[in-house]
Design a protein around this motif. Structure first.
Motif, PDB file in Angstrom:
ATOM      1  N   ALA A  15       0.044  45.660  90.977  1.00 19.89           N
ATOM      2  CA  ALA A  15      -0.543  44.637  91.847  1.00 19.89           C
ATOM      3  C   ALA A  15      -0.209  44.919  93.314  1.00 19.89           C
ATOM      4  O   ALA A  15      -1.066  44.767  94.192  1.00 19.89           O
ATOM      5  N   VAL A  16       1.026  45.338  93.555  1.00 18.98           N
ATOM      6  CA  VAL A  16       1.453  45.623  94.930  1.00 18.98           C
ATOM      7  C   VAL A  16       0.698  46.825  95.485  1.00 18.98           C
ATOM      8  O   VAL A  16       0.215  46.802  96.623  1.00 18.98           O
ATOM      9  N   VAL A  17       0.565  47.855  94.674  1.00 19.01           N
ATOM     10  CA  VAL A  17      -0.136  49.064  95.123  1.00 19.01           C
ATOM     11  C   VAL A  17      -1.569  48.705  95.514  1.00 19.01           C
ATOM     12  O   VAL A  17      -2.076  49.166  96.544  1.00 19.01           O
ATOM     13  N   GLU A  18      -2.203  47.866  94.716  1.00 15.48           N
ATOM     14  CA  GLU A  18      -3.585  47.468  95.031  1.00 15.48           C
ATOM     15  C   GLU A  18      -3.667  46.763  96.380  1.00 15.48           C
ATOM     16  O   GLU A  18      -4.570  47.032  97.181  1.00 15.48           O
ATOM     17  N   VAL A  19      -2.734  45.878  96.630  1.00 14.54           N
ATOM     18  CA  VAL A  19      -2.743  45.149  97.903  1.00 14.54           C
ATOM     19  C   VAL A  19      -2.512  46.114  99.063  1.00 14.54           C
ATOM     20  O   VAL A  19      -3.228  46.085 100.069  1.00 14.54           O
ATOM     21  N   ILE A  20      -1.544  46.990  98.890  1.00 17.29           N
ATOM     22  CA  ILE A  20      -1.221  47.923  99.976  1.00 17.29           C
ATOM     23  C   ILE A  20      -2.417  48.833 100.257  1.00 17.29           C
ATOM     24  O   ILE A  20      -2.772  49.081 101.411  1.00 17.29           O
ATOM     25  N   ARG A  21      -3.082  49.298  99.187  1.00 14.35           N
ATOM     26  CA  ARG A  21      -4.257  50.173  99.383  1.00 14.35           C
ATOM     27  C   ARG A  21      -5.394  49.432 100.080  1.00 14.35           C
ATOM     28  O   ARG A  21      -6.162  50.031 100.820  1.00 14.35           O
ATOM     29  N   SER A  22      -5.463  48.133  99.849  1.00  6.56           N
ATOM     30  CA  SER A  22      -6.533  47.350 100.484  1.00  6.56           C
ATOM     31  C   SER A  22      -6.328  47.250 101.991  1.00  6.56           C
ATOM     32  O   SER A  22      -7.259  47.004 102.750  1.00  6.56           O
ATOM     33  N   GLY A  23      -5.080  47.455 102.425  1.00  2.00           N
ATOM     34  CA  GLY A  23      -4.783  47.386 103.849  1.00  2.00           C
ATOM     35  C   GLY A  23      -4.589  45.971 104.373  1.00  2.00           C
ATOM     36  O   GLY A  23      -4.213  45.761 105.518  1.00  2.00           O
ATOM     37  N   ILE A  24      -4.832  44.984 103.523  1.00  2.00           N
ATOM     38  CA  ILE A  24      -4.698  43.585 103.969  1.00  2.00           C
ATOM     39  C   ILE A  24      -3.402  43.011 103.405  1.00  2.00           C
ATOM     40  O   ILE A  24      -3.351  42.573 102.266  1.00  2.00           O
ATOM     41  N   LEU A  25      -2.356  43.049 104.217  1.00  2.00           N
ATOM     42  CA  LEU A  25      -1.051  42.586 103.750  1.00  2.00           C
ATOM     43  C   LEU A  25      -0.850  41.100 104.013  1.00  2.00           C
ATOM     44  O   LEU A  25       0.025  40.465 103.436  1.00  2.00           O
ATOM     45  N   SER A  26      -1.652  40.564 104.935  1.00  2.00           N
ATOM     46  CA  SER A  26      -1.707  39.118 105.146  1.00  2.00           C
ATOM     47  C   SER A  26      -3.023  38.839 105.855  1.00  2.00           C
ATOM     48  O   SER A  26      -3.507  39.667 106.625  1.00  2.00           O
ATOM     49  N   LYS A  27      -3.605  37.693 105.563  1.00  2.00           N
ATOM     50  CA  LYS A  27      -4.909  37.429 106.180  1.00  2.00           C
ATOM     51  C   LYS A  27      -4.911  36.117 106.979  1.00  2.00           C
ATOM     52  O   LYS A  27      -5.933  35.688 107.493  1.00  2.00           O
ATOM     53  N   TYR A  28      -3.751  35.495 107.085  1.00  2.00           N
ATOM     54  CA  TYR A  28      -3.672  34.203 107.779  1.00  2.00           C
ATOM     55  C   TYR A  28      -4.076  34.291 109.244  1.00  2.00           C
ATOM     56  O   TYR A  28      -3.733  35.251 109.940  1.00  2.00           O
ATOM     57  N   LEU A  29      -4.743  33.245 109.711  1.00  2.00           N
ATOM     58  CA  LEU A  29      -4.938  33.017 111.138  1.00  2.00           C
ATOM     59  C   LEU A  29      -4.352  31.648 111.466  1.00  2.00           C
ATOM     60  O   LEU A  29      -4.559  30.694 110.719  1.00  2.00           O
ATOM     61  N   GLY A  30      -3.624  31.588 112.583  1.00  2.00           N
ATOM     62  CA  GLY A  30      -2.992  30.326 112.961  1.00  2.00           C
ATOM     63  C   GLY A  30      -3.885  29.460 113.818  1.00  2.00           C
ATOM     64  O   GLY A  30      -3.460  28.930 114.841  1.00  2.00           O
ATOM     65  N   CYS A  31      -5.136  29.360 113.447  1.00  2.00           N
ATOM     66  CA  CYS A  31      -6.069  28.472 114.143  1.00  2.00           C
ATOM     67  C   CYS A  31      -7.118  28.003 113.143  1.00  2.00           C
ATOM     68  O   CYS A  31      -7.166  28.494 112.017  1.00  2.00           O
ATOM     69  N   TRP A  32      -7.950  27.065 113.539  1.00  2.00           N
ATOM     70  CA  TRP A  32      -8.876  26.439 112.606  1.00  2.00           C
ATOM     71  C   TRP A  32     -10.084  27.329 112.345  1.00  2.00           C
ATOM     72  O   TRP A  32     -11.170  27.115 112.858  1.00  2.00           O
ATOM     73  N   GLU A  33      -9.857  28.373 111.553  1.00  2.00           N
ATOM     74  CA  GLU A  33     -10.873  29.359 111.183  1.00  2.00           C
ATOM     75  C   GLU A  33     -10.838  29.475 109.665  1.00  2.00           C
ATOM     76  O   GLU A  33      -9.925  28.942 109.027  1.00  2.00           O
ATOM     77  N   ALA A  34     -11.778  30.231 109.119  1.00  2.00           N
ATOM     78  CA  ALA A  34     -11.836  30.384 107.662  1.00  2.00           C
ATOM     79  C   ALA A  34     -10.502  30.878 107.089  1.00  2.00           C
ATOM     80  O   ALA A  34     -10.095  30.485 106.001  1.00  2.00           O
ATOM     81  N   ASP A  35      -9.803  31.747 107.837  1.00  2.00           N
ATOM     82  CA  ASP A  35      -8.571  32.331 107.314  1.00  2.00           C
ATOM     83  C   ASP A  35      -7.315  31.489 107.589  1.00  2.00           C
ATOM     84  O   ASP A  35      -6.202  31.963 107.395  1.00  2.00           O
ATOM     85  N   PHE A  36      -7.522  30.251 108.009  1.00  2.00           N
ATOM     86  CA  PHE A  36      -6.369  29.360 108.192  1.00  2.00           C
ATOM     87  C   PHE A  36      -5.578  29.214 106.895  1.00  2.00           C
ATOM     88  O   PHE A  36      -4.364  29.027 106.904  1.00  2.00           O
ATOM     89  N   TYR A  37      -6.278  29.302 105.752  1.00  2.00           N
ATOM     90  CA  TYR A  37      -5.624  29.102 104.452  1.00  2.00           C
ATOM     91  C   TYR A  37      -5.160  30.402 103.794  1.00  2.00           C
ATOM     92  O   TYR A  37      -4.759  30.403 102.648  1.00  2.00           O
ATOM     93  N   GLY A  38      -5.223  31.531 104.516  1.00  2.00           N
ATOM     94  CA  GLY A  38      -4.679  32.776 103.982  1.00  2.00           C
ATOM     95  C   GLY A  38      -5.693  33.618 103.246  1.00  2.00           C
ATOM     96  O   GLY A  38      -6.875  33.286 103.171  1.00  2.00           O
ATOM     97  N   GLY A  39      -5.209  34.728 102.685  1.00  2.00           N
ATOM     98  CA  GLY A  39      -6.062  35.717 102.033  1.00  2.00           C
ATOM     99  C   GLY A  39      -6.257  35.464 100.550  1.00  2.00           C
ATOM    100  O   GLY A  39      -5.810  34.453 100.007  1.00  2.00           O
ATOM    101  N   SER A  40      -6.918  36.435  99.890  1.00  2.00           N
ATOM    102  CA  SER A  40      -7.347  36.217  98.508  1.00  2.00           C
ATOM    103  C   SER A  40      -6.169  36.117  97.530  1.00  2.00           C
ATOM    104  O   SER A  40      -6.217  35.348  96.575  1.00  2.00           O
ATOM    105  N   GLN A  41      -5.106  36.882  97.760  1.00  2.00           N
ATOM    106  CA  GLN A  41      -3.950  36.820  96.838  1.00  2.00           C
ATOM    107  C   GLN A  41      -3.251  35.465  96.947  1.00  2.00           C
ATOM    108  O   GLN A  41      -2.885  34.856  95.944  1.00  2.00           O
ATOM    109  N   VAL A  42      -3.040  35.023  98.170  1.00  2.00           N
ATOM    110  CA  VAL A  42      -2.393  33.727  98.400  1.00  2.00           C
ATOM    111  C   VAL A  42      -3.215  32.610  97.744  1.00  2.00           C
ATOM    112  O   VAL A  42      -2.675  31.747  97.042  1.00  2.00           O
TER     113      VAL A  42
END
Ligand SMILES: *Cc1c(COP(=O)(O)O)cnc(C)c1O
Length: 428
Positions: free
Chosen positions: A30-57
């Motif tokens: 599971a970790v290797v897949e995430v690392i290969r995806s290049g997206i280690l976190s997807k959060y944005l600290g503002c009122w945008e779609a990614d306010f709630y984090g990425g797909s794993q979270v």
């Protein structure tokens, strides 16, 4: 008579205990897949779609909510953070009183202080070590706003009575279930018994992702407030149009995609890991019956205890020597656990000091200027919670029953205690 190891005799157990390692191939993949995806976190600290984090979270939160049967699960970077979110979401304000167990890891009581709240320690039950409902009732004042119950060592608290008290006095129940994932109270999962429940995913717990925590609640408003506190609330509330601003000062308490991916695999293993602990402890309980100075601890009726630690009670009269010496002698008979050698042999006399005896309470200094204690009468004197102090003086804890050990390993644990008891004259 065998000579005790502490006196230079041969140890019961020389080889290290097997590693407590619950991370395997599934987590690795599971970790290797995430690392290969290049997206280690997807959060944005503002009122945008990614306010709630990425797909794993998001997936972890969904799976956690389904598993425990709650409407919301909010992932964060530790259970300590989850407690901060919970207390903040509950709207605790400076001077508010929060009733807390004194017999827990320090963070359970620190969380209210972050918001200027005052921890008020109620006593614990002698036999189960959780908050005593009668003592809670005695501590309630007009300023009481919440109760933080702790399912200590994996034993569920007295939910029925405490819920009744909370309802009567309009108090929020925050359940610190860091030590009780999979524990149950009359068929309900521990962690889901109050208004908000928190779980830990740190390296020492039943399942882990290195560091991590989760808060669960059926209340959508509390959940949203926790998500805001997790991720820079103050920068978000304006655009989001959220106007209950009390405690909407945010932190960055976000979990990464890597940790979430590990936690998802760990959740799948929870039941098996918990069952193994229960089975191991039941095996030991049977064995320990031939050691009169060691009493095993009861499980609350209708409950499942999941044994973060295996608590034992020491009878000094039956032994004829002090607990500390007894424990030291047991430790000398055993070996550390592989990969955690630096922790030594994990058999301990006592748990965390009753929290009100810590310097911050004794000196009433948390932040500068005496905040938040100044002007508040709360008294953290020795003797405040007599059951707690008594238990702390009699308890022995070990965790040599964690998944990975065999019956032969458990036999060695029992043999070590038994040998010390049989040869106790050497220590008098
Ligand atoms: C471990 C623990 C915590 C804190 O967990 P972290 O994830 O390390 O922050 C809180 N409360 C109790 C009872 C714990 O055992």
């Amino acid at each position: 008579m065998a000579e005790l190891a502490i006196k230079g005799g041969e140890k019961v157990r020389k080889d290290l205990f097997p590693a407590y390692k619950v991370i395997g191939k599934e987590e690795e993949k599971a970790v290797v897949e995430v690392i290969r995806s290049g997206i280690l976190s997807k959060y944005l600290g503002c009122w945008e779609a990614d306010f709630y984090g990425g797909s794993q979270v998001k997936a972890l939160e969904e799976e956690w909510a389904v598993y425990f049967g709650t409407r919301n699960a909010v992932s964060v970077n530790s259970a300590t953070s989850a407690l901060y979110c919970a207390v903040g979401a509950a709207g605790i304000q400076p001077g508010d009183e929060v009733i807390v167990s004194p017999y827990t890891m320090c963070a359970s009581a620190t969380a209210p202080i972050i918001y200027g709240g005052i921890p008020v320690f109620a006593d614990i039950e002698k036999e189960y070590f959780c908050l005593d409902p009668d003592s809670i009732e005695e501590r309630i004042t007009p300023r009481t706003k919440a109760i933080i119950v702790v399912n200590i060592f994996g034993q569920p608290h007295n939910a029925e009575r405490i819920r009744k008290i909370a309802k009567e006095h309009n108090l929020v129940i925050i359940e610190d279930n860091a030590q009780g994932p999979g524990a149950a109270y009359n068929g309900e999962y521990a962690g889901t018994l109050g208004d908000i429940g928190i779980f830990s995913l740190n390296y020492h717990k039943h399942i882990h992702c290195g560091e991590g925590g989760i808060a669960v609640t059926n209340d959508n408003e509390l959940a949203e407030r926790m998500r805001l506190i997790r991720n820079h609330a103050e920068a978000v509330v304006g655009d989001k149009g959220y106007d209950n601003l009390i405690n909407m000062v945010g932190f960055n308490l976000r979990m990464t995609e890597v940790e979430a991916a590990i936690a998802r695999e760990q959740l799948k293993k929870l039941k098996q890991l918990v069952d193994e602990r229960i089975n191991n402890v039941n095996y030991l309980i049977e064995k320990f019956q031939d050691i009169p100075c060691i009493k095993t601890v009861p499980v609350r009726t209708g409950c499942t205890h999941v044994y973060y630690m295996h608590p034992l009670m020491y009878d000094e009269k039956a032994a004829g020597i002090e607990r500390e010496l007894f424990v030291e002698a047991v430790r000398a008979e055993l070996a550390p656990t592989k990969l955690r050698e630096t922790e030594g042999v994990r058999v301990e006399a006592g748990y965390c000091t009753p929290l009100y005896l810590l310097p911050i309470y004794q000196k009433r200094i948390a932040f500068g200027g005496g905040y938040p204690f100044v002007g508040h009468a709360t008294n953290y004197v020795k003797g405040l919670c007599p059951n707690c102090e008594d238990v702390q003086n009699k308890i022995i804890l070990h965790d040599l029953m964690r998944p990975g050990v065999t019956y032969e390993d458990l036999d060695d644990v029992h043999r070590a205690f038994r040998k010390v008891y049989e040869n106790i004259e050497e220590l008098r």
